[in-house]
Design a protein around this motif. Structure first.
Motif, PDB file in Angstrom:
ATOM      1  N   ALA A 172       8.005   3.015   3.489  1.00 18.73           N
ATOM      2  CA  ALA A 172       8.546   2.603   2.177  1.00 18.73           C
ATOM      3  C   ALA A 172       9.490   3.659   1.607  1.00 18.73           C
ATOM      4  O   ALA A 172       9.334   4.856   1.856  1.00 18.73           O
ATOM      5  CB  ALA A 172       7.388   2.369   1.209  1.00 18.73           C
ATOM      6  N   PRO A 177       7.783   2.041  -4.810  1.00 21.80           N
ATOM      7  CA  PRO A 177       6.852   2.478  -3.760  1.00 21.80           C
ATOM      8  C   PRO A 177       5.730   1.481  -3.466  1.00 21.80           C
ATOM      9  O   PRO A 177       5.507   1.120  -2.307  1.00 21.80           O
ATOM     10  CB  PRO A 177       6.283   3.785  -4.324  1.00 21.80           C
ATOM     11  CG  PRO A 177       7.314   4.262  -5.299  1.00 21.80           C
ATOM     12  CD  PRO A 177       7.925   3.021  -5.882  1.00 21.80           C
ATOM     13  N   THR A 180       7.119  -2.333  -2.486  1.00 27.08           N
ATOM     14  CA  THR A 180       7.703  -2.449  -1.141  1.00 27.08           C
ATOM     15  C   THR A 180       6.604  -2.518  -0.084  1.00 27.08           C
ATOM     16  O   THR A 180       6.702  -3.285   0.877  1.00 27.08           O
ATOM     17  CB  THR A 180       8.612  -1.235  -0.839  1.00 27.08           C
ATOM     18  OG1 THR A 180       9.452  -1.013  -1.951  1.00 27.08           O
ATOM     19  CG2 THR A 180       9.450  -1.461   0.381  1.00 27.08           C
ATOM     20  N   LEU A 181       5.560  -1.714  -0.263  1.00 26.79           N
ATOM     21  CA  LEU A 181       4.464  -1.748   0.707  1.00 26.79           C
ATOM     22  C   LEU A 181       3.752  -3.089   0.698  1.00 26.79           C
ATOM     23  O   LEU A 181       3.424  -3.644   1.744  1.00 26.79           O
ATOM     24  CB  LEU A 181       3.434  -0.661   0.378  1.00 26.79           C
ATOM     25  CG  LEU A 181       3.616   0.691   1.052  1.00 26.79           C
ATOM     26  CD1 LEU A 181       2.418   1.558   0.729  1.00 26.79           C
ATOM     27  CD2 LEU A 181       3.799   0.557   2.552  1.00 26.79           C
ATOM     28  N   LYS A 184       5.178  -5.814   2.631  1.00 27.73           N
ATOM     29  CA  LYS A 184       4.893  -5.759   4.067  1.00 27.73           C
ATOM     30  C   LYS A 184       3.441  -6.143   4.348  1.00 27.73           C
ATOM     31  O   LYS A 184       3.138  -6.900   5.265  1.00 27.73           O
ATOM     32  CB  LYS A 184       5.167  -4.352   4.593  1.00 27.73           C
ATOM     33  CG  LYS A 184       6.605  -3.886   4.327  1.00 27.73           C
ATOM     34  CD  LYS A 184       6.794  -2.430   4.706  1.00 27.73           C
ATOM     35  CE  LYS A 184       8.161  -1.912   4.299  1.00 27.73           C
ATOM     36  NZ  LYS A 184       9.302  -2.742   4.637  1.00 27.73           N
ATOM     37  N   PRO A 199       4.449   6.364   2.690  1.00 26.05           N
ATOM     38  CA  PRO A 199       5.315   6.336   1.513  1.00 26.05           C
ATOM     39  C   PRO A 199       6.361   7.444   1.603  1.00 26.05           C
ATOM     40  O   PRO A 199       6.242   8.351   2.436  1.00 26.05           O
ATOM     41  CB  PRO A 199       4.348   6.612   0.366  1.00 26.05           C
ATOM     42  CG  PRO A 199       3.232   7.400   0.975  1.00 26.05           C
ATOM     43  CD  PRO A 199       3.137   6.994   2.426  1.00 26.05           C
ATOM     44  N   THR A 207       0.408   4.879  -3.412  1.00 26.17           N
ATOM     45  CA  THR A 207      -0.055   4.464  -2.078  1.00 26.17           C
ATOM     46  C   THR A 207      -1.475   4.958  -1.821  1.00 26.17           C
ATOM     47  O   THR A 207      -2.309   4.227  -1.274  1.00 26.17           O
ATOM     48  CB  THR A 207       0.912   4.985  -0.989  1.00 26.17           C
ATOM     49  OG1 THR A 207       2.226   4.585  -1.347  1.00 26.17           O
ATOM     50  CG2 THR A 207       0.574   4.423   0.373  1.00 26.17           C
ATOM     51  N   THR A 250      11.734   0.003   5.174  1.00 23.39           N
ATOM     52  CA  THR A 250      12.665  -0.195   4.062  1.00 23.39           C
ATOM     53  C   THR A 250      13.226   1.154   3.668  1.00 23.39           C
ATOM     54  O   THR A 250      12.464   2.091   3.379  1.00 23.39           O
ATOM     55  CB  THR A 250      11.963  -0.845   2.851  1.00 23.39           C
ATOM     56  OG1 THR A 250      11.389  -2.079   3.261  1.00 23.39           O
ATOM     57  CG2 THR A 250      12.955  -1.121   1.729  1.00 23.39           C
TER      58      THR A 250
END
Ligand code: NAD
Length: 506
Positions: A172, A177, A180-181, A184, A199, A207, A250
């Motif tokens: 990510a 942060p 984006t994770l 996925k 991260p 994270t 990403t």
């Protein structure tokens, strides 16, 4: 360890003591359901003050090895032993747990990235919860197909099996942060994959907290592991490891190319969500207020640190002056303030290096004699702030027109008519996003077909939805996050061809 300036900042805005503790503790890795401290320290800065927040660790190959071993074990054992219904239940339960912690997670994201708190809570965390709720349902909707074969008779039958790809490396960037994770993980978990997350070392807070909450939710150990560290060390060790079956990355295009090359050595499957220089196409028949609102959100949301920010606006000469005037007025109302300040409508850049990079583009435009409709780049002495900038009619070779700046810097260009708008919009190797402003549906669909962009907004900006795919074309990468299409990226297809089917008496 945490700088007094940061503690004062958190105290000033009355951050609850439990959240202060989560924000200022050292940020460990998370392996097999437990924290792990290993590797050299990396300082994490708080961007609104520019002072030290905490530290994390550069895990390196050793921690990567442990994470992948744990994820492999879970993939082949406890996670695949679960029924799809049980996976669905866990994903939906995780969404509920995140909702119960929405304010805390939003605070951590705001402190780490510098973004306005209300946006962090509502958009970053709220959006992530929506994505999990959408993908929870997919866990029980995975199926292959069965059918007669074309070149054989009815004694034959063909079928496909859909199976999870395996262990996924999820990498990510720092601008969103947690979200984006989750983009996925939602699909990966629904498909039955396990995940090793990395991260950005600039923004590791949410994270680790996510990993703790995943364990609290009841996910088996090893389904979600976290390795912290530098991209060039820990990230590189992760994506080049033969135990990784898929890389979902990403980040910037330059890094994406390196990641892709490394992953290919092991034939790992790949999704590369990369950078952009997205255009806004403004046709003469547009509603001016809609345009101004869309351009404003398109460049200033998250201080321009958005992959599909419309950083180039191309406006028909017939309405250019009116759009320009209203956009300048709207821009002047921006309050560039620390993320926790409730009056903040725009926070700082994420890091000193990134702020310097953004200011470098602005200074170059100034040195090259470009004309500025707004020039408020320098705003505060402390922190990594950059105020809004609008550069007018930058010539096509200029970096302000061509390169991803990733800050609140808009290139505003006049166009002589529809053909010129399209010509200027297509003048890029990126293909992430675009926005079209017009009231003529023929014009809109014609332009949508003509431009090279993976996601096209019409009469607005930023209203992504979990049920529709997002992803780049051209140098913005390939593969999709979200939507039904994303499930394909986490599933392998096997074909089973059966012969000798005979039914006695038939
Ligand atoms: P970056 O490419 O510098 O880093 C992204 C991630 O990759 C970080 O976690 C980093 O540590 C890691 N990394 C760096 N080198 C690596 C390597 N060799 N191997 C493995 N991992 C490595 O990007 P950034 O500066 O964190 O984020 C900004 C960029 O991300 C912008 O270009 C932006 O457009 C892009 N982005 C794209 C999307 C999208 O969906 N297309 C979304 C958000 C951000």
């Amino acid at each position: 360890m945490t700088d007094r300036i940061v503690l004062d900042y958190l105290e000033k805005w009355k951050v609850p003591s439990e959240t202060v503790q989560l924000a200022t503790r050292p940020i460990s890795h998370w392996i097999n359901g437990a924290p792990l401290v290993s590797g050299g320290p990396i300082t994490v800065f708080e961007p609104s003050t520019g002072a030290i927040l905490t530290e994390t660790y550069d895990g390196g190959a050793d921690v990567v090895e442990q994470a992948i071993a744990s994820s492999r074990k879970a993939f082949e054992g406890s996670w695949s032993a679960l029924r799809p219904l049980d996976r669905q239940t866990l994903i939906l339960k995780l969404a509920d747990v995140l909702e119960a912690h929405q304010e805390e997670l939003g605070l951590l994201e705001s402190i780490d990235v510098g973004k306005p708190l209300s946006q962090a809570i509502g958009i970053d965390i709220g959006g992530a919860i929506d994505v999990l709720r959408y993908f929870g349902g997919w866990a029980t909707k995975i199926s292959g197909r069965t059918g007669d074969m074309a070149a054989y008779n009815s004694q034959f039958l063909g079928m496909t099996l859909r199976q999870p790809v395996g262990v996924v490396a999820a990498i990510a960037p720092w601008n969103f942060p947690l979200q984006t994770l989750i983009w996925k993980m939602g699909a990966a978990f629904a498909a039955g994959c396990t995940v090793v997350a990395k991260p950005s070392d600039a923004t590791p807070l949410t994270t680790l907290r996510l990993a703790e909450l995943i364990t609290e939710t009841g996910f088996p150990d090893g389904v979600f592991n976290v390795v912290n560290g530098k991209g060039s060390v820990t990230g590189a060790a992760l994506v080049s490891h033969p135990g990784i079956n898929k890389v979902s990355f990403t980040g910037s295009t330059a890094t994406g190319i390196r990641v892709g090359e490394a992953a290919l050595q092991n034939m790992a499957r790949m999704t590369l969500e990369l950078g952009g220089k997205s255009p806004a196409l403004v046709f003469a028949d547009s509603d001016i207020d809609t345009v101004v609102e869309g351009l404003f959100n398109g460049i200033y949301f998250n201080a321009g640190q958005v992959c599909d920010a419309t950083s180039r606006a191309i406006v028909d000469a017939k309405i250019y002056d009116e759009v320009r005037e209203k956009l300048i007025q709207r821009t002047r109302a921006i309050r560039v303030l620390p993320g926790l300040d409730p009056d903040s409508s725009m926070g700082p850049m994420v890091s000193q290096a990134h702020r310097d990079n953004v200011l470098g583009f602005v200074n170059q435009a100034r040195a090259d004699g470009l004309s500025f409709a707004v020039d408020q780049a320098q705003v505060h002495n402390e922190g990594y702030f950059v105020g809004p900038v609008i550069v007018e009619n930058a010539p096509p070779p200029h970096p302000v027109w061509r390169e991803e700046i990733f800050g609140p810097v808009l290139a505003l260009n006049r166009a002589s008519g529809p053909d010129d708008i399209l010509r200027q919009a297509r003048d890029t190797r990126y293909g992430l996003g675009a926005a079209i402003y017009s009231r003529d549906i023929g014009q809109v669909l014609g332009a949508a077909r003509a431009i090279n962009a993976g996601t096209i907004y019409v009469n607005g900006h930023g209203f992504l939805d979990p049920s529709f795919p997002f992803g780049g074309l051209g140098m913005s990468g390939f593969g999709k996050d979200m939507g039904a299409e994303q499930m394909d990226a986490y599933l392998e297809t096997k074909t089973v061809l059966i012969s000798g089917l005979q039914i006695d008496g038939a």
